[in-house]
Design an enzyme around this catalytic site. Sequence first.
Site, PDB file in Angstrom:
ATOM      1  N   ARG A  50      61.287 -56.852 -42.645  1.00 43.83           N
ATOM      2  CA  ARG A  50      61.893 -56.186 -43.803  1.00 43.83           C
ATOM      3  C   ARG A  50      63.408 -56.278 -43.809  1.00 43.83           C
ATOM      4  O   ARG A  50      64.032 -56.302 -44.862  1.00 43.83           O
ATOM      5  CB  ARG A  50      61.547 -54.697 -43.783  1.00 43.83           C
ATOM      6  CG  ARG A  50      60.169 -54.380 -44.306  1.00 43.83           C
ATOM      7  CD  ARG A  50      59.816 -52.947 -43.919  1.00 43.83           C
ATOM      8  NE  ARG A  50      58.393 -52.717 -44.132  1.00 43.83           N
ATOM      9  CZ  ARG A  50      57.919 -52.016 -45.156  1.00 43.83           C
ATOM     10  NH1 ARG A  50      58.718 -51.448 -46.028  1.00 43.83           N
ATOM     11  NH2 ARG A  50      56.623 -51.856 -45.294  1.00 43.83           N
ATOM     12  N   ASP A  93      58.789 -58.464 -48.243  1.00 52.53           N
ATOM     13  CA  ASP A  93      57.980 -57.301 -48.583  1.00 52.53           C
ATOM     14  C   ASP A  93      56.587 -57.866 -48.822  1.00 52.53           C
ATOM     15  O   ASP A  93      56.355 -58.561 -49.813  1.00 52.53           O
ATOM     16  CB  ASP A  93      58.544 -56.642 -49.842  1.00 52.53           C
ATOM     17  CG  ASP A  93      57.596 -55.564 -50.391  1.00 52.53           C
ATOM     18  OD1 ASP A  93      56.481 -55.411 -49.824  1.00 52.53           O
ATOM     19  OD2 ASP A  93      57.963 -54.908 -51.380  1.00 52.53           O
ATOM     20  N   LYS A 149      46.273 -55.847 -30.246  1.00 54.54           N
ATOM     21  CA  LYS A 149      45.826 -54.461 -30.205  1.00 54.54           C
ATOM     22  C   LYS A 149      46.896 -53.538 -30.770  1.00 54.54           C
ATOM     23  O   LYS A 149      48.073 -53.878 -30.695  1.00 54.54           O
ATOM     24  CB  LYS A 149      45.495 -54.049 -28.777  1.00 54.54           C
ATOM     25  CG  LYS A 149      46.755 -53.761 -27.930  1.00 54.54           C
ATOM     26  CD  LYS A 149      46.454 -52.977 -26.686  1.00 54.54           C
ATOM     27  CE  LYS A 149      47.766 -52.653 -25.989  1.00 54.54           C
ATOM     28  NZ  LYS A 149      47.638 -51.897 -24.761  1.00 54.54           N
ATOM     29  N   ASP A 178      44.862 -60.640 -26.136  1.00 62.97           N
ATOM     30  CA  ASP A 178      44.950 -59.640 -25.083  1.00 62.97           C
ATOM     31  C   ASP A 178      45.840 -60.286 -24.036  1.00 62.97           C
ATOM     32  O   ASP A 178      45.427 -61.228 -23.360  1.00 62.97           O
ATOM     33  CB  ASP A 178      43.557 -59.327 -24.507  1.00 62.97           C
ATOM     34  CG  ASP A 178      43.617 -58.180 -23.518  1.00 62.97           C
ATOM     35  OD1 ASP A 178      44.590 -58.132 -22.729  1.00 62.97           O
ATOM     36  OD2 ASP A 178      42.712 -57.321 -23.539  1.00 62.97           O
ATOM     37  N   HIS A 179      47.067 -59.797 -23.927  1.00 61.23           N
ATOM     38  CA  HIS A 179      48.029 -60.573 -23.136  1.00 61.23           C
ATOM     39  C   HIS A 179      47.632 -60.665 -21.664  1.00 61.23           C
ATOM     40  O   HIS A 179      48.105 -61.537 -20.946  1.00 61.23           O
ATOM     41  CB  HIS A 179      49.455 -60.051 -23.296  1.00 61.23           C
ATOM     42  CG  HIS A 179      49.695 -58.743 -22.607  1.00 61.23           C
ATOM     43  ND1 HIS A 179      49.488 -57.530 -23.232  1.00 61.23           N
ATOM     44  CD2 HIS A 179      50.110 -58.448 -21.362  1.00 61.23           C
ATOM     45  CE1 HIS A 179      49.778 -56.558 -22.392  1.00 61.23           C
ATOM     46  NE2 HIS A 179      50.153 -57.079 -21.252  1.00 61.23           N
ATOM     47  N   LYS A 183      47.714 -64.210 -18.279  1.00 64.15           N
ATOM     48  CA  LYS A 183      48.275 -64.188 -16.920  1.00 64.15           C
ATOM     49  C   LYS A 183      47.652 -65.282 -16.055  1.00 64.15           C
ATOM     50  O   LYS A 183      46.463 -65.529 -16.102  1.00 64.15           O
ATOM     51  CB  LYS A 183      48.037 -62.826 -16.271  1.00 64.15           C
ATOM     52  CG  LYS A 183      48.869 -61.727 -16.921  1.00 64.15           C
ATOM     53  CD  LYS A 183      48.589 -60.375 -16.266  1.00 64.15           C
ATOM     54  CE  LYS A 183      49.347 -59.266 -16.969  1.00 64.15           C
ATOM     55  NZ  LYS A 183      50.784 -59.254 -16.673  1.00 64.15           N
ATOM     56  N   GLU A 217      50.320 -47.676 -14.136  1.00 59.88           N
ATOM     57  CA  GLU A 217      51.693 -47.738 -14.634  1.00 59.88           C
ATOM     58  C   GLU A 217      52.479 -46.577 -14.038  1.00 59.88           C
ATOM     59  O   GLU A 217      51.909 -45.526 -13.766  1.00 59.88           O
ATOM     60  CB  GLU A 217      51.716 -47.591 -16.160  1.00 59.88           C
ATOM     61  CG  GLU A 217      50.967 -48.676 -16.902  1.00 59.88           C
ATOM     62  CD  GLU A 217      51.009 -48.442 -18.410  1.00 59.88           C
ATOM     63  OE1 GLU A 217      51.681 -49.218 -19.104  1.00 59.88           O
ATOM     64  OE2 GLU A 217      50.390 -47.468 -18.878  1.00 59.88           O
ATOM     65  N   ASP A 236      43.544 -47.084 -25.078  1.00 59.45           N
ATOM     66  CA  ASP A 236      44.716 -47.956 -25.052  1.00 59.45           C
ATOM     67  C   ASP A 236      44.578 -49.056 -24.005  1.00 59.45           C
ATOM     68  O   ASP A 236      45.143 -50.136 -24.153  1.00 59.45           O
ATOM     69  CB  ASP A 236      45.970 -47.119 -24.749  1.00 59.45           C
ATOM     70  CG  ASP A 236      47.251 -47.942 -24.852  1.00 59.45           C
ATOM     71  OD1 ASP A 236      47.391 -48.687 -25.849  1.00 59.45           O
ATOM     72  OD2 ASP A 236      48.096 -47.857 -23.940  1.00 59.45           O
ATOM     73  N   HIS A 241      42.121 -54.443 -22.155  1.00 59.99           N
ATOM     74  CA  HIS A 241      42.463 -55.151 -20.922  1.00 59.99           C
ATOM     75  C   HIS A 241      41.381 -55.020 -19.853  1.00 59.99           C
ATOM     76  O   HIS A 241      40.926 -56.000 -19.271  1.00 59.99           O
ATOM     77  CB  HIS A 241      43.779 -54.621 -20.340  1.00 59.99           C
ATOM     78  CG  HIS A 241      44.901 -54.583 -21.317  1.00 59.99           C
ATOM     79  ND1 HIS A 241      45.162 -55.614 -22.199  1.00 59.99           N
ATOM     80  CD2 HIS A 241      45.855 -53.634 -21.564  1.00 59.99           C
ATOM     81  CE1 HIS A 241      46.222 -55.304 -22.941  1.00 59.99           C
ATOM     82  NE2 HIS A 241      46.654 -54.102 -22.584  1.00 59.99           N
ATOM     83  N   LYS A 341      48.971 -43.548 -16.543  1.00 63.84           N
ATOM     84  CA  LYS A 341      50.434 -43.506 -16.544  1.00 63.84           C
ATOM     85  C   LYS A 341      50.888 -42.535 -15.455  1.00 63.84           C
ATOM     86  O   LYS A 341      50.133 -41.677 -15.019  1.00 63.84           O
ATOM     87  CB  LYS A 341      50.934 -43.026 -17.908  1.00 63.84           C
ATOM     88  CG  LYS A 341      50.644 -44.047 -19.029  1.00 63.84           C
ATOM     89  CD  LYS A 341      51.355 -43.655 -20.310  1.00 63.84           C
ATOM     90  CE  LYS A 341      51.063 -44.657 -21.419  1.00 63.84           C
ATOM     91  NZ  LYS A 341      51.632 -46.007 -21.148  1.00 63.84           N
TER      92      LYS A 341
END
Lengths: 492, 492
Positions: A50, A93, A149, A178-179, A183, A217, A236, A241, A341
Amino acid sequence: MTLPPAAPPVALILFGATGDLSQRMLIPSLYHLWRDGLLPKGLVLVGAARSPLDDDGFRAFAAESLGRFVAAEHKDDASVAAFLQDWRYSAVDVNSADSMATLKATLPSLTDGNVVFYLATSPSIYGSIAQGLQQAGMTGGQSRVVIEKPIGKNLATSIEVNQAVGKIFREEQIYRIDHYLGKETVQNLLVLRFGNMLFEPLWNNQGIEQVQITLSETVGVEGRAAYYDTMGALRDMVQNHVLQLLALVAMEPPSDMNAAAVRNEKIKVLRSLRPITPDMISTHTVAGQYTAGAVNSGAVKGYLDEDGVAQNSINDSFVALRADIDNWRWSGVPFYIRTGKRMPTRYSEIVIVFKPVPHNIFGRGGGILAPNKLIIRLQPEEVISLMVMAKEPGLARDGMQMRDVPLDVSLTTAFAGQRRRIAYERLMLDVIEGNGTLFVRRDEVEAAWAWIDAIAEGWKRTGHTPKPYTAGSWGPSSAIALPERFGHRWHD
Amino acid sequence: MTLPPAAPPVALILFGATGDLSQRMLIPSLYHLWRDGLLPKGLVLVGAARSPLDDDGFRAFAAESLGRFVAAEHKDDASVAAFLQDWRYSAVDVNSADSMATLKATLPSLTDGNVVFYLATSPSIYGSIAQGLQQAGMTGGQSRVVIEKPIGKNLATSIEVNQAVGKIFREEQIYRIDHYLGKETVQNLLVLRFGNMLFEPLWNNQGIEQVQITLSETVGVEGRAAYYDTMGALRDMVQNHVLQLLALVAMEPPSDMNAAAVRNEKIKVLRSLRPITPDMISTHTVAGQYTAGAVNSGAVKGYLDEDGVAQNSINDSFVALRADIDNWRWSGVPFYIRTGKRMPTRYSEIVIVFKPVPHNIFGRGGGILAPNKLIIRLQPEEVISLMVMAKEPGLARDGMQMRDVPLDVSLTTAFAGQRRRIAYERLMLDVIEGNGTLFVRRDEVEAAWAWIDAIAEGWKRTGHTPKPYTAGSWGPSSAIALPERFGHRWHD
């Protein structure tokens, strides 16, 4: 059903080009691919967002991204400048036909609709972007769209997202990232399993005692509370993952590495996950929520005190599960999962624990025979270790002394001198080359959500709310107890 | 049939104490054991030989041995002096009762005949020494006698040696040394096999394609021609070291590590060796004899020109064989064996080559899938490597690039800082402790000779004389061809 090789795209349009993901990962990844000569000749790169920038304004933004997220030894002024020359920018836009027409005008003439649309935006506008692109006549032929995601926050909403995009693009045009699958060690898991005879005879409920997947994490919600507080660790992290890793560990050998063959095997695993019913909630799941504590010697606040977290939130910042795969290969083998986390350290690891030897011929004097383990560490460093028992050198009085020693494939040392790549590089290159093997098919997303939904629903029905755990600990004590209930322990 | 633990001996008598083996290996090994506190308290060490030395004369000899064969960092004047204080010397004529009585007088009072007699002498006098010891009343109770190869030069003469010693000592008093069994990596082979679940499911003709055992030397006959020219590689190396290694690789899991259990499994393997009949000589065996050439960049003469070698000798300085083990586990798996003098490098290695994967899912682009290998290197360094296929990091255009990488247990690095021990240390300590597991039982020696004799006999009957090979090469070209005949290649 292998697709014919895709023609190289003439352009890549990065929606959300001024966002965080673009800045940290995507623009640096494209830079590395470009520098290594891996992008198709003449590929036009277009930033779209934007913000009312012009080409030079965006190039300055991209230059800043590279400045911050590419190590000094991999860049010099000349190559950065040359890379930036390939970029254009279009302020868009997505709901305006004019705006989309302007975007289209930035592109070279499209011969076969061969453009990659990378939607690094909020999933809520995936549908509008797709529609806008269609109306502008850009979605035909071999065009590809990349999304990531969260694809919904449960089965119903994921179907909505998939349908919104699926109305415009055929499934084989859609690349769901899915990163984790980008890997090196994840791909190495496939090579280890299917490039070696060594493991396959043991890779089943006769040879494997249990499997553990940990994604921990140290960070807290870090300003993402608005999103995270509606999702939680289960949705999440586990839905995508963790279940993707689990599927790669557990799948049958595909007939080859093409997208259809690999994903057909993965979906079979996801559909074989034993549903976690309400009566299993208390034995097979633990939700947790961190309280104030210390991580890396620094005091941190509790989840409920984070900005943007709802008062009395019962969102899970930690989850531990026992999953079972109901098929011949895996019957009886627990897959222990935990992610959260504010854990003590940041790491991602798959541990395959093999069965103990059936009989110890060495007697007690030699020490305990530790079961073999294959440890696939994704983070922070990428290492594969095979733990085996070996004799300690020397002359123990009462026979041989043994201990377990690691046989390591350190991807950093065994292949020294190679730059460690960003996971997105692999995935972007695969999109450009039209290789969908490392991407997630719609049926996988939806099968994963169906399994996750049952857990979330079970928590609600049984009133299972997150147990508190001190930030900097390994989760609530009931998470430690979870595998112990079945005679196992978390690997340290 | 585990024996009761033996009482620690009060004395160790080293016959042949002034010989080469004593000097290079046995006295230094005893020194290391003593220094590490592993010898029983008050153990009297007695050197016995013909040389008319007194205690001090022998101590000077022993000091010289230590000076030459113990590294400086492991000795200091004080500890060498203290060690030498434990030594006495007795000049003996084994055929003289008086002389043996004098020897006995050097010993502390024997409570249970608990003396170790280490015969580091020519095997031709094993019988006389045993008799002399008996007549002097020293062979009772828990006394032990240690002997080493050559135990005969064929089955008939080995029976003679075994009988001469066996008339005086019970089998469980006799410790036949094969110093290869004292090597750390050989014991580690047992731990790898039976301390890990990883290998056992593959350790058979379903999982293993072939096994290779190479024992190569760079030296020539080196002044040992009088002995070597009557023996040859087949009888000097294969009958003992190679077949012992083969038996340890191939044996079924023993119920425990005691001497009876392990040796009962080894003898089963040796008795299952398929006899090499005359019609197999040309396909399953190659004898070789080196001609002038170069080793380690130095010119060396041919075997026939070595001092002490008979004119027109048809003795083998090299042998290559295919052995087969006729049992359920190993049916169809070739064991390729080669050993020789004047090879390009000195090394001893066991290579287990596993079967290839049944199907390559990665396609041609990924490279060749090398079969897994377990490499157990005994010499010059002791290393165990497991070769596995792994993905090369990076972004190959046409998919994944793979290559085989070693997972190493380097016994020097994994257990850094530890002195590398002499193989004899382990074996001497085992004799002292009465542990016969790593020693060779009479039936093993004789079964090995029976198999070897058939080959030697086959060579004679079929007129198979050694093929010449240039010193510094890997043997005659027919040795290279031997595994190729069966679709295999020597491991490099």
